[in-house]
Design a protein around this motif. Structure first.
Motif, short mmCIF file in Angstrom:
data_model
loop_
_atom_site.label_atom_id
_atom_site.label_comp_id
_atom_site.label_asym_id
_atom_site.label_seq_id
_atom_site.Cartn_x
_atom_site.Cartn_y
_atom_site.Cartn_z
N ARG A 37 0.82 -1.28 0.05
CA ARG A 37 -0.04 0.13 -0.08
C ARG A 37 0.86 1.08 -0.01
O ARG A 37 1.89 1.04 0.63
N GLN A 38 0.21 2.40 -0.50
CA GLN A 38 1.13 3.30 -0.22
C GLN A 38 -0.10 4.83 -0.05
O GLN A 38 -0.96 4.97 -1.01
N ALA A 39 0.25 5.36 0.98
CA ALA A 39 -0.57 6.57 1.31
C ALA A 39 0.13 7.75 0.55
O ALA A 39 1.43 7.72 0.18
N PRO A 40 -0.82 8.82 0.70
CA PRO A 40 -0.25 9.98 -0.05
C PRO A 40 1.12 10.50 0.68
O PRO A 40 1.07 10.63 1.94
N GLY A 41 2.08 10.75 -0.13
CA GLY A 41 3.52 11.31 0.69
C GLY A 41 4.26 10.48 1.30
O GLY A 41 5.11 10.79 2.04
N LYS A 42 3.85 9.14 1.03
CA LYS A 42 4.78 8.17 1.85
C LYS A 42 5.17 7.10 0.87
O LYS A 42 4.61 6.91 -0.12
N GLU A 43 6.15 6.17 1.40
CA GLU A 43 6.57 5.30 0.66
C GLU A 43 5.74 3.99 0.39
O GLU A 43 4.66 3.96 1.08
N ARG A 44 5.79 3.24 -0.69
CA ARG A 44 4.93 2.04 -0.86
C ARG A 44 5.60 1.09 0.54
O ARG A 44 6.61 1.07 0.86
N GLU A 45 4.71 0.54 1.02
CA GLU A 45 4.60 -0.32 2.21
C GLU A 45 4.18 -1.66 2.09
O GLU A 45 3.13 -2.11 1.43
N PHE A 46 4.96 -2.69 2.48
CA PHE A 46 4.57 -3.98 2.40
C PHE A 46 3.27 -4.22 3.18
O PHE A 46 3.54 -3.78 4.51
N VAL A 47 2.39 -5.08 3.00
CA VAL A 47 1.44 -5.32 3.83
C VAL A 47 1.21 -7.00 4.12
O VAL A 47 1.40 -7.42 5.26
N ALA A 48 1.36 -7.82 3.16
CA ALA A 48 1.36 -9.22 3.35
C ALA A 48 1.69 -9.98 1.99
O ALA A 48 1.69 -9.59 0.98
N VAL A 58 2.79 -13.92 5.29
CA VAL A 58 3.88 -13.01 6.06
C VAL A 58 2.83 -11.75 6.09
O VAL A 58 2.44 -11.46 5.20
N TYR A 59 3.04 -11.12 7.14
CA TYR A 59 2.45 -9.85 7.34
C TYR A 59 3.37 -8.88 7.93
O TYR A 59 4.14 -9.19 8.91
N SER A 60 2.94 -7.71 7.76
CA SER A 60 3.50 -6.30 8.15
C SER A 60 2.96 -6.33 9.74
O SER A 60 2.16 -6.85 10.26
N ASP A 61 3.71 -5.72 10.61
CA ASP A 61 3.53 -5.61 11.98
C ASP A 61 1.91 -4.85 12.14
O ASP A 61 1.11 -4.96 12.83
N SER A 62 1.86 -3.69 11.20
CA SER A 62 0.41 -3.38 11.25
C SER A 62 -0.80 -3.93 10.86
O SER A 62 -2.05 -3.71 10.83
N ALA A 63 -0.34 -4.94 9.80
CA ALA A 63 -1.53 -5.80 9.15
C ALA A 63 -1.72 -7.20 10.17
O ALA A 63 -2.75 -7.66 9.99
N LYS A 64 -0.96 -7.35 10.90
CA LYS A 64 -0.98 -8.73 11.77
C LYS A 64 -2.02 -8.61 12.59
O LYS A 64 -2.24 -7.54 13.35
N GLY A 65 -2.86 -9.71 12.73
CA GLY A 65 -4.16 -9.70 13.40
C GLY A 65 -5.34 -9.16 12.84
O GLY A 65 -6.47 -9.41 13.47
N ARG A 66 -5.22 -8.25 11.91
CA ARG A 66 -6.31 -7.64 11.31
C ARG A 66 -6.49 -7.83 9.85
O ARG A 66 -7.51 -8.09 9.49
N PHE A 67 -5.50 -8.31 9.30
CA PHE A 67 -5.66 -8.83 7.89
C PHE A 67 -5.48 -9.98 7.50
O PHE A 67 -4.41 -10.73 8.30
N THR A 68 -6.10 -10.61 6.67
CA THR A 68 -5.55 -11.91 6.17
C THR A 68 -5.44 -12.20 4.66
O THR A 68 -6.32 -11.70 4.04
N ILE A 69 -4.50 -12.67 4.35
CA ILE A 69 -4.10 -12.77 2.94
C ILE A 69 -4.51 -14.14 2.50
O ILE A 69 -4.24 -15.25 3.46
N SER A 70 -5.00 -14.51 1.32
CA SER A 70 -5.61 -15.85 0.91
C SER A 70 -5.56 -15.75 -0.59
O SER A 70 -5.45 -14.85 -1.30
N ARG A 71 -5.68 -17.13 -1.09
CA ARG A 71 -5.69 -17.31 -2.50
C ARG A 71 -6.69 -18.45 -2.96
O ARG A 71 -6.79 -19.46 -2.12
N ASP A 72 -7.03 -18.30 -4.07
CA ASP A 72 -7.64 -19.40 -4.57
C ASP A 72 -7.06 -19.60 -6.09
O ASP A 72 -7.38 -19.04 -7.08
N ASN A 73 -6.29 -20.61 -6.03
CA ASN A 73 -5.48 -20.90 -7.32
C ASN A 73 -6.58 -21.31 -8.44
O ASN A 73 -6.26 -21.14 -9.76
#
Length: 121
Positions: A37-48, A58-73
């Motif tokens: 993700r990239q917020a205005p005026g900030k660097e691109r940031e890894f999320v998951a 793997v999750y960033s500290d800010s995403a851990k516990g709130r976000f879930t990455i998944s996939r359906d191949n």
């Protein structure tokens, strides 16, 4: 190769969204995938990040516990479920794909166009 993120929008603090990432003509199941993700005026940031078959995440500290990455191949899709959204989560969210997983989360081969997520206070 095209990656397209979708599912962004405007939500209130504490709300949720699920972002989707579609890939073509990539066979997503052969690639690791990540969200950034990239917020205005900030660097691109890894999320998951998620491995090829989804067995490793793997999750960033800010995403851990709130976000879930998944996939359906089978559907060639990667998702990011975001719960408990905060105003500081406001950003453009991008998905990316990598043939090889490295220690550098930003070492991705393909980047998609983003989708805007805005969290109101």
């Amino acid at each position: 190769v095209q990656l397209q993120a979708s599912g962004g929008g405007l939500v209130q603090t504490g709300g949720f969204l699920t972002l989707s990432c579609a890939a073509s003509p990539l066979t997503f199941g052969n690639w690791a995938a990540g969200w950034f993700r990239q917020a205005p005026g900030k660097e691109r940031e890894f999320v998951a990040r998620i491995s090829w078959k989804g067995g490793s995440t793997v999750y960033s500290d800010s995403a851990k516990g709130r976000f879930t990455i998944s996939r359906d191949n089978d559907k060639n899709m990667v998702y990011l479920r975001m719960n408990g959204l905060k105003p500081e989560d406001t950003a453009v969210y991008f998905c990316a794909a990598s043939e090889i997983i490295t220690a550098d989360y930003y070492d991705m081969d393909y980047w998609g166009k983003g989708t805007q997520v805005t969290v109101s206070s």
